[in-house]
Scaffold this motif. Structure first.
Motif, short mmCIF file in Angstrom:
data_model
loop_
_atom_site.label_atom_id
_atom_site.label_comp_id
_atom_site.label_asym_id
_atom_site.label_seq_id
_atom_site.Cartn_x
_atom_site.Cartn_y
_atom_site.Cartn_z
N ASP A 16 10.38 16.97 -48.98
CA ASP A 16 9.80 15.55 -48.87
C ASP A 16 11.11 14.51 -48.53
N ARG A 17 12.36 14.56 -49.01
CA ARG A 17 13.17 13.49 -48.63
C ARG A 17 13.37 13.63 -47.10
N ARG A 18 13.26 14.66 -46.35
CA ARG A 18 13.36 14.95 -45.09
C ARG A 18 12.29 14.31 -44.20
N ILE A 19 11.00 14.63 -44.73
CA ILE A 19 9.78 13.95 -44.06
C ILE A 19 9.80 12.28 -44.20
N LYS A 20 10.17 11.94 -45.28
CA LYS A 20 10.17 10.71 -45.76
C LYS A 20 11.14 9.86 -45.01
N ALA A 21 12.39 10.50 -44.47
CA ALA A 21 13.60 9.91 -43.57
C ALA A 21 12.80 9.76 -42.12
N THR A 22 11.79 10.42 -41.85
CA THR A 22 11.41 10.30 -40.43
C THR A 22 10.55 9.14 -40.32
N GLY A 23 10.15 8.64 -41.68
CA GLY A 23 9.32 7.38 -41.76
C GLY A 23 7.73 7.45 -42.07
N ALA A 24 7.57 8.64 -42.22
CA ALA A 24 6.08 9.09 -42.84
C ALA A 24 6.29 8.88 -44.38
N GLN A 25 4.74 8.57 -44.87
CA GLN A 25 4.63 8.10 -46.06
C GLN A 25 3.38 9.16 -46.79
N ASN A 26 3.63 9.44 -48.05
CA ASN A 26 2.77 10.31 -48.51
C ASN A 26 1.30 9.89 -49.11
N ALA A 27 0.35 10.26 -48.94
CA ALA A 27 -0.92 9.82 -49.57
C ALA A 27 -1.53 11.22 -50.01
N ALA A 28 -2.90 10.86 -50.25
CA ALA A 28 -3.86 11.97 -50.77
C ALA A 28 -5.25 11.96 -50.26
N PHE A 29 -5.72 13.08 -49.87
CA PHE A 29 -7.06 12.95 -49.40
C PHE A 29 -7.76 13.71 -50.04
N PRO A 30 -9.34 13.54 -49.92
CA PRO A 30 -10.12 14.89 -50.73
C PRO A 30 -10.09 16.15 -50.35
N MET A 31 -10.34 16.98 -51.25
CA MET A 31 -10.29 18.37 -50.65
C MET A 31 -11.85 18.80 -50.19
N PHE A 32 -12.84 17.92 -50.35
CA PHE A 32 -13.91 18.12 -49.91
C PHE A 32 -14.32 17.43 -48.55
N ILE A 33 -14.75 18.19 -47.47
CA ILE A 33 -14.95 17.55 -46.10
C ILE A 33 -16.23 17.99 -45.83
N GLY A 35 -14.00 8.21 -50.30
CA GLY A 35 -13.73 9.20 -49.43
C GLY A 35 -15.14 9.52 -48.74
N PRO A 36 -15.24 10.37 -47.87
CA PRO A 36 -16.54 10.76 -47.15
C PRO A 36 -17.59 11.31 -47.85
N ALA A 37 -16.98 12.47 -48.90
CA ALA A 37 -18.19 12.88 -49.79
C ALA A 37 -18.13 12.14 -51.11
N ARG A 38 -19.40 11.99 -51.43
CA ARG A 38 -19.80 10.89 -52.63
C ARG A 38 -18.74 11.18 -53.65
N GLY A 39 -18.25 9.94 -54.21
CA GLY A 39 -17.40 10.00 -55.47
C GLY A 39 -15.80 10.44 -54.99
N THR A 40 -15.50 10.67 -53.97
CA THR A 40 -14.29 11.12 -53.84
C THR A 40 -13.34 10.07 -53.29
N MET A 41 -12.22 10.01 -53.17
CA MET A 41 -11.37 8.85 -52.74
C MET A 41 -10.18 9.32 -51.96
N VAL A 42 -9.77 8.47 -51.26
CA VAL A 42 -8.43 8.72 -50.19
C VAL A 42 -7.28 7.76 -51.05
N ILE A 43 -6.17 8.35 -51.40
CA ILE A 43 -5.22 7.32 -52.11
C ILE A 43 -4.26 6.98 -50.90
N ARG A 44 -4.13 5.83 -50.38
CA ARG A 44 -3.42 5.26 -49.53
C ARG A 44 -1.92 5.33 -49.69
#
Lengths: 470, 470
Positions: free
Chosen positions: B54-71, A30-39
């Motif tokens: 979630d089922r409806r969103i995935k049916a459009t072809g989107a995939q789940n992921a996780a991004f950091p809370m700190f920007i 991730g952009p902040a130190r120690g964080t991650m983006v889970i793809r």
């Protein structure tokens, strides 16, 4: 053949790990130190872990809920050991809505303090107990030496919190969840673990007892995969969780907490992965079977096999990228750890036979085309079992009794787990770390290999599992 | 009979809302201002919403992921309108790991900036597009007038982010997701909504166009239930998301984002709830049918009905609390909004008939005991349909064309939605708010009720839906 895209494990294990994470598109820093983006591929694995773990947790009677990520600093200060343990790792919000806050807010490092504050409101009578809550969220612990999935400033996890009438009930719950975790790791992640109690130096801040599941990675280092804490009356006293018992007397509840995290993805990579990439246990593989369609002619047959697999409840996917070379596609699916591939082209249609490829041992077999889906489904079970057996064998073969500290200091660098006699003193635990870089992973229920402590020479009180760890 | 435990809606709607949230054990206020604790019953509703969405969103072809809370603050500053829009609402982490940070971190108010930073890394060629990512997480927007589920400093949501080759593809995606939301709200939440475009004053900070689903609450106020944004090339330019097209030319991608949140729980409460409590559409009811076991003798029969219901895929629960009064239990399940109850005791066993109670209209019927599960299952469909029909009828009956501003100013206090002609000027939008406390909910695709703007008298450019809103 496409050339190797990963640093070999034997050459540089940490570099291999980073390569797998990047090339299998599991995560990014991730952009902040120690964080991650889970793809998406990494997150799909996490979703499967979550769904499975969630079922097991709910089966114990716990219910999911959500608690705020912001905790007033004063909450943490209520339990002395807890705040001492977590203070160095906190992220602190000092400004909100354009103004400086009167009281700084901590981004939760774990939720005991806020949960137990509400338990005190919700628990009045013995009929309100046990109270069993589980949260799926992310927590923040400032990390000086971050490594994706293993040590990150923010990580995803589940944290369970329970309150009980008696200390004995809390003891039972702590062990029940440890067993839930052990079974999940073995049955779902196909990872053999050692369970035991943490030594006082490794205990959760504020717990009476911490229990752990420890696994052995392919490089010989240990990984703590999940923990279960008996918090006794510590948090109940700090937050005044009291209930009226059947006799009308007011008593403190006893509490527990337990957690597992995205760190388990790191463990899965390092237990099952090889020089060709990730190797996923079928239970958590987003695609369990990939049907590699070799040419345009085999599109119909590939779809039929996919439909049959899906009908049998298998997560199947057709790779129809016939414009991409077969070698490149094979390397990709190996990198991503897909347990079973079915290769299907004009030749297979003509001969009526398809090729099945296992990811774990990379063996190939030929099966009648109309039995390919059935054969692949059966193979998934075999692979799941084989991975667990392999993990258990590896761990057992790399676990050694040791009675001499000099010998241990020489051997610990080669990796592996060691069973030793321990006196139980904090001083000896500190010495062990300083001298060998190893830690007590847990106290195990086994006959001590010697009457005196490996480190101090004092009379042995416990048998401990020792090793270098992530 | 147990007496009413809620403030009646007609007496004080906001007090009724708070009562329902508390008495149905949906949520509590969190310790930090504006945050909330979602309790197990509320969270179970959210889990069902999530699974369906979630089922409806995935049916459009989107995939789940996780991004950091700190920007990093610098990320937000890259898109000028975005940072201007969100600055007043940010929570800022200034300290981590015991030290002051060199660059402050923002707790994500939404993830466009961090997502588009990674999109720029991941997108190289037109073959990488479309890139469609969805996140389930929580975000923080400092809230001055918090209200549980409706406006909270932290809320749970899903946020979708996509990148496309052409502007037209982004337009299409924006509308596709708006339609996914509309169908979810109608089919799952049983809430009839109006879809349309937001006026410039209500647009997402950094979007070219924002579309919305607007629902009408029982008190006559509108609630924005979900939004879909066409971000055009704004973020692609700010974060340099470019791709090589088929002709070898480097072009900016076009992006979108779209989101729905725990606010939908608030909407569900206020659309379907009545003076007896929550009224859940069966699709999101944690218990769809509660079998109220009236005495010890009926335990076996209650379990048999439960088993039959579960076999039919119904979320059934036996209330075996025979030590608690029948009245109290009935009130509890009504408060919690359980769609159908089956009452079963010794008398029912003797007569071979059970009583079915609908939550929505509180009607009772008697059915043969051995057909009770089937009847209840059928009733669930009826209730789901009836709630949607009721919501649609209510909205239609409380939507009025209006052509005179004085008349509108008089009537708006009674609640409801109004269709009016609008010039499209920002000045008139501002005047509307100042004079009437109402806002333009959206621009709708309908014939204008008059040739001139309701507010300014200028020539009308649009038909708009107007009302007071949460």
């Amino acid at each position: 053949m496409a050339k190797a895209v990963l640093t070999p494990q034997a050459e540089n294990f940490p570099a291999w790990y980073q390569d797998v994470v990047a090339r299998a598109e599991l995560a990014d820093n991730g952009p902040a130190r120690g964080t991650m983006v889970i793809r998406p591929w990494g997150y799909a694995i996490w979703e499967l872990m979550q769904a499975d773990m969630d079922r097991r947790i709910k089966a114990t009677g716990a219910q999911n809920a959500a608690f705020p990520m912001f905790i007033p600093m004063s909450f943490l200060e209520k339990e002395k050991q807890h705040v001492e343990g977590f203070s160095p790792e906190l992220a602190v919000v000092t400004h909100g809505g354009g103004e400086e806050l009167a009281e700084p807010l901590v981004v939760r490092p774990t939720s005991e303090t806020v949960i137990n504050h509400y338990f005190a409101k919700w628990v009045q009578s013995h009929r309100d107990l046990p109270l069993m809550i589980n949260l799926w969220n992310s927590v923040v612990r400032w990390e000086m030496r971050p490594r994706v999935f293993l040590r990150t400033t923010e990580f995803l996890w589940q944290e369970g919190h329970t309150a009980h009438s008696t200390y004995e009930d809390a003891v039972e719950e702590t062990h029940r969840m440890l067993e839930v975790y052990r079974r999940f790791m073995e049955e779902t992640l196909a990872i053999s673990v050692v369970v035991g109690e943490k030594s006082p130096g490794e205990r959760f801040a504020g717990a009476d007892h911490t229990f752990t599941c420890e696994a052995l990675m392919r490089d010989g280092k240990a990984l703590q995969m999940g923990t279960s804490h008996n918090l006794g009356h510590n948090f109940a006293r700090a937050f005044d969780i009291r209930y009226l018992d059947a006799g009308g007397e007011r008593r403190h509840a006893a509490t527990t907490s337990w957690g597992t995290s995205t760190r388990m993805i790191g463990g899965t990579i390092m237990v099952h992965g090889d020089d060709h990439g990730l190797c996923l246990p079928p239970a958590i593989a987003p695609h369990q079977v990939v049907v590699v369609q070799l040419d345009g002619d085999s599109a119909g047959a590939a779809r039929r096999v996919e439909a049959e697999l899906r009908g049998a409840g298998v997560r199947a996917h057709v790779d129809a990228r016939t414009h991409t070379s077969f070698g490149r596609r094979s390397v990709d699916w190996e990198l991503k750890g897909v347990p079973v591939r079915i290769e299907l082209g004009a030749r297979e249609l003509a001969t009526g036979e398809a090729t099945l490829v296992r990811r774990d041992d990379r063996s190939k077999s030929t099966v009648p085309l109309d039995g390919a889906a059935r054969a692949a489904t059966h193979l998934l079970e075999e692979v799941q079992d084989a991975l667990l057996a392999q993990s258990r064998t590896f761990r057992e073969q790399h676990t050694h009794p040791v009675t001499d500290l000099d010998e241990f200091a020489r051997r610990v660098g080669d990796g592996g787990l060691f069973l030793a006699a321990w006196s139980g003193t904090e001083e000896s635990e500190r010495q062990l770390g300083e001298r060998t870089g190893a830690t007590i992973r847990c106290i195990v229920d086994a006959a001590p290999p010697a009457p005196t402590c490996l480190i101090s020479g004092l009379p042995a009180a416990h048998t401990v599992l020792i090793g270098r760890a992530y």
